[in-house]
Design an enzyme around this catalytic site. Structure first.
Site, PDB file in Angstrom:
ATOM      1  N   HIS A  92       0.875  -1.170   0.000  1.00  0.00           N
ATOM      2  CA  HIS A  92       0.000   0.000   0.000  1.00  0.00           C
ATOM      3  C   HIS A  92       0.915   1.225   0.000  1.00  0.00           C
ATOM      4  O   HIS A  92       1.705   1.428   0.931  1.00  0.00           O
ATOM      5  CB  HIS A  92      -0.922   0.003   1.218  1.00  0.00           C
ATOM      6  CG  HIS A  92      -1.892  -1.147   1.226  1.00  0.00           C
ATOM      7  ND1 HIS A  92      -2.196  -1.853   2.364  1.00  0.00           N
ATOM      8  CD2 HIS A  92      -2.607  -1.707   0.218  1.00  0.00           C
ATOM      9  CE1 HIS A  92      -3.069  -2.799   2.059  1.00  0.00           C
ATOM     10  NE2 HIS A  92      -3.323  -2.731   0.771  1.00  0.00           N
ATOM     11  N   GLU A 133       1.736   3.755   3.020  1.00  0.00           N
ATOM     12  CA  GLU A 133       2.172   3.230   4.316  1.00  0.00           C
ATOM     13  C   GLU A 133       3.686   3.374   4.396  1.00  0.00           C
ATOM     14  O   GLU A 133       4.451   2.445   4.137  1.00  0.00           O
ATOM     15  CB  GLU A 133       1.689   1.791   4.465  1.00  0.00           C
ATOM     16  CG  GLU A 133       0.146   1.723   4.456  1.00  0.00           C
ATOM     17  CD  GLU A 133      -0.406   0.318   4.509  1.00  0.00           C
ATOM     18  OE1 GLU A 133       0.381  -0.654   4.609  1.00  0.00           O
ATOM     19  OE2 GLU A 133      -1.642   0.177   4.454  1.00  0.00           O
ATOM     20  N   HIS A 156       3.495  -3.224   7.035  1.00  0.00           N
ATOM     21  CA  HIS A 156       2.422  -2.279   6.743  1.00  0.00           C
ATOM     22  C   HIS A 156       2.267  -1.289   7.898  1.00  0.00           C
ATOM     23  O   HIS A 156       2.834  -1.469   8.978  1.00  0.00           O
ATOM     24  CB  HIS A 156       1.084  -3.014   6.575  1.00  0.00           C
ATOM     25  CG  HIS A 156       0.992  -3.854   5.348  1.00  0.00           C
ATOM     26  ND1 HIS A 156       0.262  -3.494   4.239  1.00  0.00           N
ATOM     27  CD2 HIS A 156       1.541  -5.067   5.066  1.00  0.00           C
ATOM     28  CE1 HIS A 156       0.358  -4.440   3.323  1.00  0.00           C
ATOM     29  NE2 HIS A 156       1.134  -5.398   3.795  1.00  0.00           N
ATOM     30  N   GLU A 188       1.650  -5.154  10.992  1.00  0.00           N
ATOM     31  CA  GLU A 188       1.158  -3.774  11.101  1.00  0.00           C
ATOM     32  C   GLU A 188       1.956  -3.064  12.187  1.00  0.00           C
ATOM     33  O   GLU A 188       1.928  -3.454  13.353  1.00  0.00           O
ATOM     34  CB  GLU A 188      -0.336  -3.764  11.456  1.00  0.00           C
ATOM     35  CG  GLU A 188      -1.225  -4.471  10.443  1.00  0.00           C
ATOM     36  CD  GLU A 188      -1.441  -3.667   9.176  1.00  0.00           C
ATOM     37  OE1 GLU A 188      -1.122  -2.460   9.176  1.00  0.00           O
ATOM     38  OE2 GLU A 188      -1.937  -4.243   8.191  1.00  0.00           O
TER      39      GLU A 188
END
Length: 336
Positions: free
Chosen positions: A60, A63, A153, A217
């Site tokens: 993404h 990010e 991420h 994450e």
């Protein structure tokens, strides 16, 4: 000379389009750098250890913290500050979205793996996902070696648990206690166990090559240059140890919290909506029976025990995941 005036991130942002041919360079210690394509760099020591490591980020494009973190590791290797003693593949994923500062351009790239890029009309993101898959396949070309893939991420929204990792579905294989403790050494003390196949990047490496792979994450989305990089220091140090084949940090297992994925809620109607505020934080918990979402005539409710929400996003494309719910679980005989 490769990386003489621009580091990997600067070079990728300046030239995000596909490259015509690879470029190579050898460091003083014999380590070989090969820029396979834009943002895709293989680093191979003269006498590598027993592990093949993939670090991907920017799947993404907005990010940015993991991109800056991985770029710093590459810079440390090139400068000699960090000695690379394992085979390493670095991938800055969605290069066009990185330039635009957006999550994606036409697609959510993290739903394009395990062949999903071949469905429907082609576009540059699907082509890029296919290239990322192929370079991993080429990289994992030697049998009998340990394989790791950490797809890094940051999340769209706030989270009651700042750092967490999704452990992909592993049919026929136990969950690894060692890997849960390794991630705790990265500052990632919350683990979500997935129980079904997906088209995420980490599932691809786990399922196709038996890699210990995770979607990690590390915090919240911020633009380039606005990340408080001290918040990722534990992760940087642990990944540096892994790359350098140095002793790793393994905090006590009791330090980690593990959840089972309970519900995977896909969006089937354009009118899909949540019953909670759009800014609600990840890991917010709701009691049994609570209405979570309305999808056409279908109500999505919490089951018989309290569930916490993760990755709520009502704006996803039809057929894609709009929400996960999770429940705490024990580290039991499913782990080894």
């Amino acid at each position: 000379m490769l990386f003489e005036h621009q580091d990997l991130l600067a070079l990728t942002l300046a030239h995000p389009q596909p490259r015509k041919q690879p470029q190579s360079r050898t460091l003083k210690d014999g380590t070989r750098l090969t820029l396979i394509d834009s943002g895709i760099l293989a680093i191979e020591p003269l006498r590598p250890g027993d592990s093949d490591i993939v670090l991907s980020c920017g799947v993404h494009g907005n990010e940015t913290a993991p991109i800056e973190l991985v770029n710093d590791l590459v810079n440390a290797i090139i400068s000699g500050e960090l000695v690379c003693r394992q085979r390493l593949l670095v991938q800055l994923g969605n290069t066009e979205a990185m330039v635009k500062g957006t999550r994606g351009v036409q697609e959510n790239m993290n739903r394009l793996f395990s062949g999903a890029h071949a469905r429907g009309e082609s576009n540059p993101e699907k082509a890029r996902a296919a290239l990322l898959e192929q370079t991993v396949r080429d990289f994992y070309n030697q049998s009998g070696r340990k394989r790791f893939h950490y797809d890094l991420h940051t999340a769209i929204r706030d989270s009651q648990r700042e750092k967490f990792a999704v452990y992909p579905y592993r049919p026929g294989r136990a969950w690894s206690i060692e890997q849960i403790r390794f991630l705790a050494g990265c500052g990632v003390e919350t683990i979500l166990l997935s129980h079904s196949p997906t088209t995420t990047y980490s599932y691809y490496s786990s399922n196709e090559f038996g890699a210990d792979a995770f979607t990690v994450e590390l915090g919240k989305v911020y633009p380039f240059g606005q990340n408080e990089m001290s918040r990722f220091e534990a992760c940087r140090k642990q990944l540096s140890r892994l790359i350098a084949a140095q002793p790793l940090e393994y905090p006590p297992l009791a330090q980690s919290v593990v959840f089972d994925v309970c519900q995977v809620v896909n969006k089937h109607h354009e009118g899909f909506r949540f019953s909670f505020d759009d800014a609600q934080a990840n890991f917010s918990e709701y009691p049994p029976g609570t209405l979570l979402a309305q999808d056409g005539d279908t109500e999505v409710r919490v089951g018989a025990v309290a569930e916490s929400i993760v990755f709520p996003n009502a704006k996803v494309a039809l057929g894609q995941r709009a929400l996960l719910t999770v429940v705490p679980t024990a580290i039991d005989d499913r782990f080894e």
